[in-house]
Motif scaffolding. Structure first.
Motif: not given
Lengths: 257, 257, 257, 257, 257, 257
Positions: C7-9, C222-227, C234-235
């Protein structure tokens, strides 16, 4: 009169839609100047309370109250709004008031003039400009000495109406040599001939309105020019050395013709 | 120094994004005031050519040229535009210039600053405001005596940069008691401490920017307050009686620490 | 957590230049809405004192005081100025304050925020909007119950900060079904989810800011997008069912990872 | 009549330049209020489609269509433009239309009123304000039930003309207790006495226009006051208990005097 | 005449407040178009000096001089001001001039028209628009060939008055196929039927003003329609094949009826 | 290369805050010109639909859609808004979009750019301006041939992006001699070197930005000037006859150094 002169007076020439067209530049100049001299009055070296009319970011701008929203008042308001002051105009005529609201779109607060309301504004003002002109009459004393006394110390007033007696009870005529005096703690600017300070601009403004009349005189001669334009004819004060204007005769104690 | 004081100087405190935050109110006040005192200088009783800055309907407004478009210059321009004068700003920095064009949307003409261009504007100006501040340096003489001589007779200038030497060759410091002098036919206003004229507004403006620093000192004590904010620390000039600011030491002929 | 969700807030995603980009549409909508609901609160049937915010020609407009000049406050001010109300903004940050002055050019009065000053404004206000958001903290109580009691009877307030506790001592959360209550004679509007009232506009506004993130997730996983985007990372609040955001862990009483 | 009263009615007093001066504050208040109540109608809890009139950055603002560009319509337009909505005014009189174009300078679209054109605008509107007042007549039904049915679901209308029958076929009078109803999917606001909602502002506005008449009555007595101002005399409805106004006699079925 | 037609001419229909209402759309379209075609004339491929009317940040905008501040001139000025050009309007009527100053608030310089003054402006202009219409008369030659010769090389002029002979000595009618020619180094745009270029807009504008007359004819028939509106009756040129308009009879050499 | 020249290219010089400062005048000129040439394209003699961009009182203004809200787009919007057209800007970057909303205050509609949304606007547009510049990349085809075909007949487009391939599928480069062509019923203006049309303005604009670099070269010599300013150094393409810029080497098929 002895010279047998024929004289036409600016003050009594009436325009095609009424009004006194040869006096309006005086109103425009005085209205616009009132704000710049008012700003100067508020400087400490002149006795003012040291307020910058437009404020600076984060500091309350000066409060400007303009009594009367005619030509003078509207020109004063335009300058005060332009300098980002907090501007209130008090005007008696509902139609004129609506026009000013429409024009200023919230940048100036335009309110009806009444005694109580004026008092409320004046007591909080940094600068009060009186721009009330009663054509051919003397100006009402809208601001009493008592009210002046209760104004903030170091506040300022510019009395454009001074030529007709002024609308402050504390007003007395001054000149460009000594334009201001302090009374009841308030800096008064009551120069009777404000146009003189900006003679270049004033002269051009007067030329603009007088030129058509001058041309008419030059082209047609006095008689025909006046015959053609009844409003112009109302400007005739002295004809071949005889005072002919009824009001002027009366003022001079001459019998009606 | 003998009293063992610790002194922090307004002039050397640096803000979080650079700049000298404790001096900016001075720039705002001086910029805004420059137009109202410039308008006053143009009045005939002060030696001016009798031009009303905003003109009146049908008469050309005064031409205002502002040298420098930083905080002072932009504040001066805002007032001059508000008074409906014909305003030109000369600015060297392209990004800043674009910002000003975007902001004024054609109400002021914003041009690049270069020697020739400035001359062209100055020769036609009613009022020139110099708002060029070189942080920590002396102001360049942008307007030579010869150029002043060729300006219109009775035109006016306000030299905001006078504290750093002024940017007119003919500038010399004046005070609020005798704020102006005429040289080469041009009315000069070169008061060194312009803020004093509007002390009420200036004091509030200074309070706004100093309060956070004062609170920090009161809450944390000098040492911690300076440690927490490196820009604040740059304001430290004297520590327990010892001059510690390198530039100040150098200026006083003290050896580096 | 049991479902093993990742979950990303919205609330903790940080933008490229800092800030919380996914919350800003909330601030814009709430700021703009605050004026229209405030105007509605002032109607008599809602307990208000019967003041029209913009006044009408000849009648004083309503006084609007906006606490905070961030995104919400500036949007509120734009609407209030547009409705020709008498607007004052109180802002703590000097740079932001200058930007607002530059933008509103005298149409709103922009002042520094301090306790005394706020009191002075609030006591004369028809409508007070609190637009103070302390990121990640609870809102300070800027307006005490005592101060509310001394406000004009029938005046109104809109507390945009209600989601973080509100900045009036008298604020308590309300809903769209019963949006207002009167306390100490003042109409309170404290709806916690103001966006819901204008869901069509709010949804489009949220889509505008979330779409780039959604596209990034869809394109990269998810992984690459956040990386790729540390602010997006931070979300991340819950990863495969494990709470990973330090502040959230702490708030839930979980041991740090 | 039995009491022998002499009654002057606001509705029939005629101003010096024609018009009904004692009704114009009603038009101003209703025009300005129409936008704030229209904005409120568009909120979801009231049945609206959830559109914020001014939009937010990046989201289309609401479309406001104003039928009639007289005093009411122009005041409505000023508020809607101020809230940054997308505003269209439909006006029949060419001269009035030109005045509005000149005033709004592209911020509102001012178009001629004709049946087809109105339909085109109404079908795309979020909010329709009818500001059509036919002095002394009943309002034409500009918007048919069929057209209302084809408006976007959840759109809103404010019928300022409701006192004269309204200009929507679906309009029926409402009160401040239950100001709105939904018909054909459109939120209708048809309060007959809109001024009551903002009684403080309305009363002051009415005082501004009635005061000169009241003073005239007080100074001169009824007979002289009416004799002096023929427009004021047209306001006389009942004289010493006898209905004297021709139109009122006719409406009451009394024989002409 | 042989067909026994009854003909009403747009050019002689007089409005309720005077003026020629069926010609005013022509003035509006021509005024607004004059700036866009003038901007195009200044492009180098058309012989122009390569000046962009509004300039770009840091570069002086083009100087636009508009002769005449009536409907055409004011519409031209609105467009030129909108494009951020440096705009001067020369107008002879003092009242009209004041209205324009009030409207443009310093964004355009509005000056009295006189021969010398016009020369001074024209000699420095990038674009001159002549918008002088003497109802029913031929246009005065305000700009002599000699003055054109002394204009900057590659400057441009648009002669809206061309249908009445033009107000440049060097003007001669052109068409949309070959709209421009260069004479004395100045690009001339003198298309006689400017409306044709924007036929869609022009047709709608004409419809707006003619529709009420057409409706009157359709509802009442020619005789009654003309009888009811004396200004409309002045449009009658040919009645059942007989030329009845005095001025037209005279122009055609027919005896007065 | 054979001449042993050292060459610095405008296109690759990088400014202190990033960006390509020597190309920005091109963007400003092209943005501003796009509206005046677009207005000209809409004239019937050029194949346009005969719409006047700003309309006239009572007639709908032209719809202008601007794709991209960077320097070009914002300058185009400023001109279109100034001409009182109905303006929509589509911009992808949220921060930039907010800045534009803040600046235009409702005078232009600023929306997020997405494929569907663009289609909706383009299908109703009179004029589409593409102002999308992807630094160092080729422009995306935002408008397909199919979409062009469905645009209103006689509508117009100006493709500022043509130097990078254009953002209409139907765009092909044109010159000032034959600037336009009609395809799919739409007038296309795709001049590759728009600056040439207003060479006087463009040259001054370029001088403004290049002068500091030229002075640096003159004062310091090539080596020191480039050493001092890393962004300037990025402009170095050829050094003593050797191509040294990596991207240029790659484009020319030379091995990396």
């Amino acid at each position: 009169m002895r010279s047998g002169v024929t004289a036409i007076a600016y003050e009594t020439v009436v325009g095609p839609q009424g009004g006194l067209p040869l006096l309006s530049p005086m109103s425009e100049v005085a209205g616009r100047m009132s704000i710049q001299v008012g700003a100067w009055c508020l400087q400490r070296a002149n006795g003012g309370r040291g307020t910058l009319l437009g404020g600076v970011p984060g500091v309350q701008p000066g409060r400007v109250v303009i009594l009367g929203g005619g030509i003078s008042g509207a020109n004063a308001a335009a300058m005060a709004v332009g300098m980002q002051a907090d501007v209130t105009i008090r005007e008696k005529n509902v139609e004129r008031m609506r026009h000013l609201v429409d024009h200023f779109e919230g940048r100036a607060c335009v309110l009806m003039a009444s005694g109580d309301a004026i008092e409320e504004n004046v007591l909080r003002a940094d600068l009060v400009v009186s721009a009330v002109l009663i054509p051919g009459g003397s100006t009402p004393k809208l601001v009493s000495r008592d009210l002046v006394r209760r104004m903030p110390n170091g506040s300022a007033m510019v009395d454009i109406s001074i030529d007709q007696g002024g609308c402050f009870e504390t007003s007395r005529p001054t000149s460009h040599d000594a334009p201001i005096y302090v009374e009841e703690g308030v800096v008064h600017y009551c120069v009777t001939n404000m146009l003189g300070a900006v003679a270049r601009t004033s002269t051009l403004a007067l030329n603009n309105v007088t030129l058509p009349y001058v041309k008419s005189l030059a082209d047609l001669g006095v008689e025909s020019a006046l015959a053609k334009d009844p409003g112009f004819a109302k400007g005739l004060n002295v004809l071949s050395g005889q005072v002919v204007h009824p009001a002027v005769r009366e003022a001079l104690g001459l019998a009606p013709t």
